[in-house]
Design a protein around this motif. Structure first.
Motif, PDB file in Angstrom:
ATOM      1  N   UNK A  95       8.136  -2.987  25.849  1.00 35.69           N
ATOM      2  CA  UNK A  95       6.699  -2.319  25.999  1.00 35.69           C
ATOM      3  C   UNK A  95       6.008  -2.786  24.755  1.00 35.69           C
ATOM      4  N   UNK A  96       4.565  -3.382  24.847  1.00 39.62           N
ATOM      5  CA  UNK A  96       3.542  -3.518  23.693  1.00 39.62           C
ATOM      6  C   UNK A  96       2.486  -2.552  23.937  1.00 39.62           C
ATOM      7  N   UNK A  97       2.407  -1.930  22.603  1.00 39.68           N
ATOM      8  CA  UNK A  97       1.383  -0.881  22.526  1.00 39.68           C
ATOM      9  C   UNK A  97       0.419  -1.148  21.449  1.00 39.68           C
ATOM     10  N   UNK A  98      -0.855  -0.944  21.798  1.00 34.42           N
ATOM     11  CA  UNK A  98      -1.650  -1.150  20.397  1.00 34.42           C
ATOM     12  C   UNK A  98      -2.016  -0.013  19.972  1.00 34.42           C
ATOM     13  N   UNK A  99      -2.740  -0.023  18.796  1.00 37.21           N
ATOM     14  CA  UNK A  99      -2.965   1.117  17.777  1.00 37.21           C
ATOM     15  C   UNK A  99      -4.404   1.712  17.840  1.00 37.21           C
ATOM     16  N   UNK A 100      -4.973   2.026  16.807  1.00 41.49           N
ATOM     17  CA  UNK A 100      -6.414   2.586  16.811  1.00 41.49           C
ATOM     18  C   UNK A 100      -7.422   1.387  16.584  1.00 41.49           C
ATOM     19  N   UNK A 101      -7.135   0.419  16.411  1.00 40.33           N
ATOM     20  CA  UNK A 101      -8.202  -0.716  16.211  1.00 40.33           C
ATOM     21  C   UNK A 101      -8.474  -1.402  17.416  1.00 40.33           C
ATOM     22  N   UNK A 102      -9.031  -2.402  17.388  1.00 41.73           N
ATOM     23  CA  UNK A 102      -9.390  -3.458  18.439  1.00 41.73           C
ATOM     24  C   UNK A 102      -8.187  -4.731  18.516  1.00 41.73           C
ATOM     25  N   UNK A 103      -7.287  -4.400  19.700  1.00 43.18           N
ATOM     26  CA  UNK A 103      -6.282  -5.282  19.467  1.00 43.18           C
ATOM     27  C   UNK A 103      -5.963  -6.321  20.720  1.00 43.18           C
ATOM     28  N   UNK A 104      -5.359  -7.249  20.362  1.00 43.51           N
ATOM     29  CA  UNK A 104      -4.881  -8.496  21.467  1.00 43.51           C
ATOM     30  C   UNK A 104      -3.566  -8.172  21.776  1.00 43.51           C
ATOM     31  N   UNK A 137       6.087 -14.196  29.211  1.00 44.84           N
ATOM     32  CA  UNK A 137       6.807 -14.128  30.299  1.00 44.84           C
ATOM     33  C   UNK A 137       7.690 -12.637  30.296  1.00 44.84           C
ATOM     34  N   UNK A 138       8.165 -12.313  31.559  1.00 48.92           N
ATOM     35  CA  UNK A 138       8.847 -11.064  31.996  1.00 48.92           C
ATOM     36  C   UNK A 138       7.973  -9.936  32.386  1.00 48.92           C
ATOM     37  N   UNK A 139       8.744  -9.118  32.798  1.00 52.13           N
ATOM     38  CA  UNK A 139       8.138  -7.712  33.294  1.00 52.13           C
ATOM     39  C   UNK A 139       7.626  -6.799  32.236  1.00 52.13           C
ATOM     40  N   UNK A 140       6.431  -6.861  31.646  1.00 51.39           N
ATOM     41  CA  UNK A 140       6.069  -5.962  30.353  1.00 51.39           C
ATOM     42  C   UNK A 140       5.248  -4.871  30.752  1.00 51.39           C
ATOM     43  N   UNK A 141       5.248  -3.887  29.889  1.00 47.26           N
ATOM     44  CA  UNK A 141       4.176  -2.996  29.998  1.00 47.26           C
ATOM     45  C   UNK A 141       3.326  -2.997  28.725  1.00 47.26           C
ATOM     46  N   UNK A 142       1.968  -3.081  29.147  1.00 49.26           N
ATOM     47  CA  UNK A 142       1.081  -3.433  27.959  1.00 49.26           C
ATOM     48  C   UNK A 142       0.080  -2.172  27.970  1.00 49.26           C
ATOM     49  N   UNK A 182      -3.111  -0.555  25.730  1.00 56.23           N
ATOM     50  CA  UNK A 182      -4.128  -0.832  24.766  1.00 56.23           C
ATOM     51  C   UNK A 182      -4.133   0.465  23.724  1.00 56.23           C
ATOM     52  N   UNK A 183      -4.470   1.561  24.131  1.00 54.57           N
ATOM     53  CA  UNK A 183      -4.350   2.924  23.422  1.00 54.57           C
ATOM     54  C   UNK A 183      -5.982   2.661  22.856  1.00 54.57           C
ATOM     55  N   UNK A 184      -6.219   3.187  21.958  1.00 49.16           N
ATOM     56  CA  UNK A 184      -7.438   3.344  21.206  1.00 49.16           C
ATOM     57  C   UNK A 184      -8.211   2.102  20.890  1.00 49.16           C
ATOM     58  N   UNK A 185      -9.321   1.975  21.031  1.00 47.58           N
ATOM     59  CA  UNK A 185     -10.155   0.571  20.340  1.00 47.58           C
ATOM     60  C   UNK A 185     -10.689  -0.215  21.597  1.00 47.58           C
ATOM     61  N   UNK A 186     -11.248  -1.391  21.150  1.00 47.62           N
ATOM     62  CA  UNK A 186     -11.897  -2.082  22.399  1.00 47.62           C
ATOM     63  C   UNK A 186     -10.722  -3.335  22.296  1.00 47.62           C
ATOM     64  N   UNK A 187      -9.890  -3.309  23.366  1.00 49.37           N
ATOM     65  CA  UNK A 187      -8.674  -4.077  23.512  1.00 49.37           C
ATOM     66  C   UNK A 187      -8.927  -5.377  24.530  1.00 49.37           C
ATOM     67  N   UNK A 188      -8.179  -6.377  24.056  1.00 48.92           N
ATOM     68  CA  UNK A 188      -8.038  -7.381  25.204  1.00 48.92           C
ATOM     69  C   UNK A 188      -6.739  -7.653  25.496  1.00 48.92           C
ATOM     70  N   UNK A 189      -6.448  -7.647  26.915  1.00 46.78           N
ATOM     71  CA  UNK A 189      -5.101  -7.529  27.392  1.00 46.78           C
ATOM     72  C   UNK A 189      -4.720  -8.687  28.321  1.00 46.78           C
ATOM     73  N   UNK A 190      -3.745  -9.565  27.915  1.00 47.73           N
ATOM     74  CA  UNK A 190      -3.487 -10.465  28.691  1.00 47.73           C
ATOM     75  C   UNK A 190      -2.371 -10.339  29.645  1.00 47.73           C
ATOM     76  N   UNK A 191      -2.412 -10.352  30.918  1.00 47.35           N
ATOM     77  CA  UNK A 191      -1.330  -9.845  31.574  1.00 47.35           C
ATOM     78  C   UNK A 191      -0.887 -11.163  32.837  1.00 47.35           C
ATOM     79  N   UNK A 192       0.284 -10.900  33.469  1.00 42.05           N
ATOM     80  CA  UNK A 192       0.262 -11.686  34.282  1.00 42.05           C
ATOM     81  C   UNK A 192       1.021 -10.907  35.715  1.00 42.05           C
ATOM     82  N   UNK A 193       1.224 -11.681  36.766  1.00 33.30           N
ATOM     83  CA  UNK A 193       1.733 -10.992  37.937  1.00 33.30           C
ATOM     84  C   UNK A 193       3.042 -10.179  37.882  1.00 33.30           C
ATOM     85  N   UNK A 194       3.785 -10.466  36.919  1.00 34.64           N
ATOM     86  CA  UNK A 194       4.983  -9.874  36.703  1.00 34.64           C
ATOM     87  C   UNK A 194       5.142  -8.462  35.809  1.00 34.64           C
ATOM     88  N   UNK A 195       4.026  -8.204  35.148  1.00 30.96           N
ATOM     89  CA  UNK A 195       3.913  -7.072  34.512  1.00 30.96           C
ATOM     90  C   UNK A 195       3.767  -5.881  35.340  1.00 30.96           C
TER      91      UNK A 195
END
Length: 228
Positions: free
Chosen positions: A1-10, A15-20, A22-35
């Protein structure tokens, strides 16, 4: 699992089945079909899809405000009460707006774009697209490859404007009233747009007919002028 913080995160899972998350802030999340899970959280969050496989994505459920599809055939829906931005990217995509005003761009491929409620902007992009404004006062941008003459481009309820792009000089008649548009503009050369009142507005060799309301106007690019 990847988890952002209070700021603006990327956040990018790779690869792989991920949990993404963003939490707080204006975030950019890059995903694929496996997530397996993508959540934007608070703020203005953007999701970008990478890879050749399409995804099915609900922006409201994921608390995301903007979505950019990848190379595959994506299905994206706004579904919520806040307006969204959706760009299908490559592939044959299915895009549906929210209950508010949305910007919906089909991108490359043969896309189906539906505005839903409120005042939306729809643009099919390249490919043979189907564009449905739905409720509200919509702007629908279509070209010669889209379903203009097969009933697959419609305005729906409200005061809707059709913008026709492209330089096809073939003389054809298009009935605005039949597909629920109240006005039209575009690089139409010798094509005629007909409405229920048969009111004609002529600029050079280009003719537009409106079903009433505001007079129809035209916009010509240099390429269109040359084609005329």
């Amino acid at each position: 699992m990847l988890k952002g913080q209070d700021g603006d995160d990327v956040i990018s899972g790779g690869l792989g089945a991920d949990r993404l998350l963003g939490e707080r802030g204006d975030d950019l999340i890059v995903m694929d079909a496996a997530d397996t899970e993508v959540k934007g959280g608070l703020g203005y969050d953007i999701v970008m899809v990478e890879g050749t496989a399409g995804v099915s994505f609900n922006l409201a459920a994921a608390a995301v405000e903007a979505f950019y599809g990848g190379e595959g055939n994506d299905t994206a829906t706004g579904a919520g009460v806040l307006g969204v931005y959706i760009n299908g990217g490559d592939g044959n995509d299915s895009l549906t707006g929210s209950a508010e005003g949305d910007f919906l761009i089909g991108g490359d491929g043969n896309d189906t774009v539906s505005g839903g409620d409120e005042d939306d902007y729809l643009h099919g992009g390249d490919g043979a697209d189907s564009l449905y404004g739905g409720n509200g006062d919509d702007v629908v941008v279509a070209d010669d490859d889209d379903g203009l003459f097969t009933g697959k481009v419609t305005g729906g309820a409200g005061y809707d404007i059709l913008v026709v792009t492209g330089d096809d000089a073939t003389a054809r008649t298009f009935d605005l009233a039949a597909v629920q548009f109240e006005a039209a503009v575009g690089s139409l050369c010798r094509r005629r747009l007909a409405g229920s009142s048969r009111r004609r507005y002529t600029t050079g060799r280009r003719q537009l007919r409106s079903s009433g309301g505001l007079p129809t106007t035209t916009v010509r690019s240099r390429a269109a002028l040359a084609a005329c």
